[in-house]
Design an enzyme around this catalytic site. Structure first.
Site, PDB file in Angstrom:
ATOM      1  N   SER A  15     -16.238 -79.981 -13.936  1.00 47.69           N
ATOM      2  CA  SER A  15     -15.386 -80.847 -14.503  1.00 47.69           C
ATOM      3  C   SER A  15     -13.814 -80.823 -14.242  1.00 47.69           C
ATOM      4  O   SER A  15     -13.627 -80.185 -12.907  1.00 47.69           O
ATOM      5  CB  SER A  15     -14.644 -81.017 -16.467  1.00 47.69           C
ATOM      6  OG  SER A  15     -13.669 -79.899 -16.229  1.00 47.69           O
ATOM      7  N   TYR A 160       2.450 -71.118 -19.836  1.00 45.88           N
ATOM      8  CA  TYR A 160       1.417 -71.585 -18.771  1.00 45.88           C
ATOM      9  C   TYR A 160       2.250 -71.542 -17.422  1.00 45.88           C
ATOM     10  O   TYR A 160       1.448 -71.356 -16.296  1.00 45.88           O
ATOM     11  CB  TYR A 160       1.780 -73.301 -19.195  1.00 45.88           C
ATOM     12  CG  TYR A 160       0.430 -74.072 -17.894  1.00 45.88           C
ATOM     13  CD1 TYR A 160      -0.600 -73.811 -17.881  1.00 45.88           C
ATOM     14  CD2 TYR A 160       1.265 -75.359 -16.814  1.00 45.88           C
ATOM     15  CE1 TYR A 160      -1.615 -74.835 -16.606  1.00 45.88           C
ATOM     16  CE2 TYR A 160       0.385 -75.852 -16.094  1.00 45.88           C
ATOM     17  CZ  TYR A 160      -0.722 -75.272 -16.551  1.00 45.88           C
ATOM     18  OH  TYR A 160      -1.998 -76.232 -15.136  1.00 45.88           O
ATOM     19  N   PHE A 193      -1.542 -84.836 -12.062  1.00 42.19           N
ATOM     20  CA  PHE A 193      -3.515 -85.166 -11.123  1.00 42.19           C
ATOM     21  C   PHE A 193      -3.482 -85.567 -12.923  1.00 42.19           C
ATOM     22  O   PHE A 193      -4.097 -85.321 -13.957  1.00 42.19           O
ATOM     23  CB  PHE A 193      -4.080 -84.680 -11.331  1.00 42.19           C
ATOM     24  CG  PHE A 193      -3.792 -83.813  -9.432  1.00 42.19           C
ATOM     25  CD1 PHE A 193      -5.010 -84.374  -8.916  1.00 42.19           C
ATOM     26  CD2 PHE A 193      -2.451 -83.675  -8.659  1.00 42.19           C
ATOM     27  CE1 PHE A 193      -4.477 -84.194  -7.149  1.00 42.19           C
ATOM     28  CE2 PHE A 193      -2.208 -82.993  -7.512  1.00 42.19           C
ATOM     29  CZ  PHE A 193      -3.653 -83.826  -7.186  1.00 42.19           C
ATOM     30  N   THR A 195      -6.810 -86.288 -14.955  1.00 42.23           N
ATOM     31  CA  THR A 195      -7.600 -84.783 -15.063  1.00 42.23           C
ATOM     32  C   THR A 195      -7.975 -84.126 -16.899  1.00 42.23           C
ATOM     33  O   THR A 195      -7.849 -85.863 -17.093  1.00 42.23           O
ATOM     34  CB  THR A 195      -7.523 -82.997 -14.865  1.00 42.23           C
ATOM     35  OG1 THR A 195      -6.448 -82.937 -16.109  1.00 42.23           O
ATOM     36  CG2 THR A 195      -7.571 -82.766 -13.202  1.00 42.23           C
TER      37      THR A 195
END
Length: 254
Positions: A15, A160, A193, A195
């Site tokens: 993906s 992250y 983005f 996604t």
């Protein structure tokens, strides 16, 4: 490096950025191994691009080793390896309930940073054993994925940002070490983005985020990430660097 005829391996290729990259490399004539944690997703993409589906958890060193062995047996040694597998987490260091987010921090680093290192290590070992492709002595290219959060980490992104900062910091020493084998190492740091991570945003939240993007004022498309991967592979002087692809955004604290 001419992409046509090469063997490529893309992680997280079921993906998002990984899928777009696998599709672009295949369209340019590469034989692509589609690696993803989800077998069904890997099968779907591989079936549509004529590639090889491989299911593996990048944070599991034994699973990655087995995946590389299968790719090398069925396709050959990958000369192009792109690390797109990863997770996005949001957890404060000190949540309001007084608990600690140690488990989330460990899991994020294990998948994003350690997983990238595992794949890079196996890719480097495989490439180093091959013959050079050209007069420069080039044997392969490894592209990792960081995030603009490695520089602009927001509140709640400690884990992250740390994982992506580790990937960014890994780039130059890895490129310097692997230079003697003719292996280049680059990192792409995407901004906002379209996604799976952003797909669940309410329209008003997405509009608010896009309003903060200088130009173009929209989220990036996975195909634009894949375009940069192509340019990195094809340009032999791109090595040991982190490239932001982000519409000139600088993330606010929260």
């Amino acid at each position: 490096m001419d992409i046509s005829g090469q063997i490529a391996l893309v992680t997280g290729a079921g993906s998002g950025l990984g899928e777009a990259t696998a599709r672009r490399l295949a369209a340019l004539g590469a034989r692509v191994a589609v690696m993803d944690l989800a077998q069904e997703a890997a099968d779907r993409v591989a079936g549509e691009i004529g590639g090889l589906a491989v299911a593996a958890d990048v944070s599991d060193a034994a699973a990655v080793e087995a995946a590389f062995a299968r790719v090398m047996q069925d396709l050959g040694t990958p000369r192009i390896v792109v690390n797109c597998a990863g997770i996005g987490t949001a957890a404060r260091i000190l949540p309001r309930d007084g608990s600690l987010s140690l488990d989330a921090f460990e899991r994020t680093l294990k998948i994003n940073l350690y997983g990238s290192y595992v794949v890079l290590s196996h890719a480097a070992r495989a490439m180093a054993a091959t013959d050079p492709l050209d007069d420069d002595g080039a044997r392969g290219v490894i592209v990792n994925t960081a995030s603009v959060a490695w520089q602009d980490g927001q509140i709640g992104q400690a884990a992250y940002a740390a994982s992506k900062g580790g990937i960014a910091s890994l780039t130059l020493p890895a490129a310097r070490e692997l230079a003697r084998f003719g292996i280049r190492v680059m990192t792409i740091a995407p901004g906002l983005f379209e996604t799976a991570m952003s797909a669940g945003l309410p329209p008003e939240a997405k509009a608010s985020l896009e309003a903060g993007l200088p130009f173009p004022s929209r989220m990036g498309r996975p195909e634009e990430y894949a375009m940069l991967v192509q340019q990195i592979v094809e340009n032999p002087l791109l090595n040991g660097e982190v490239i932001r692809i982000d519409s000139a955004v600088r993330l606010a604290p929260k």
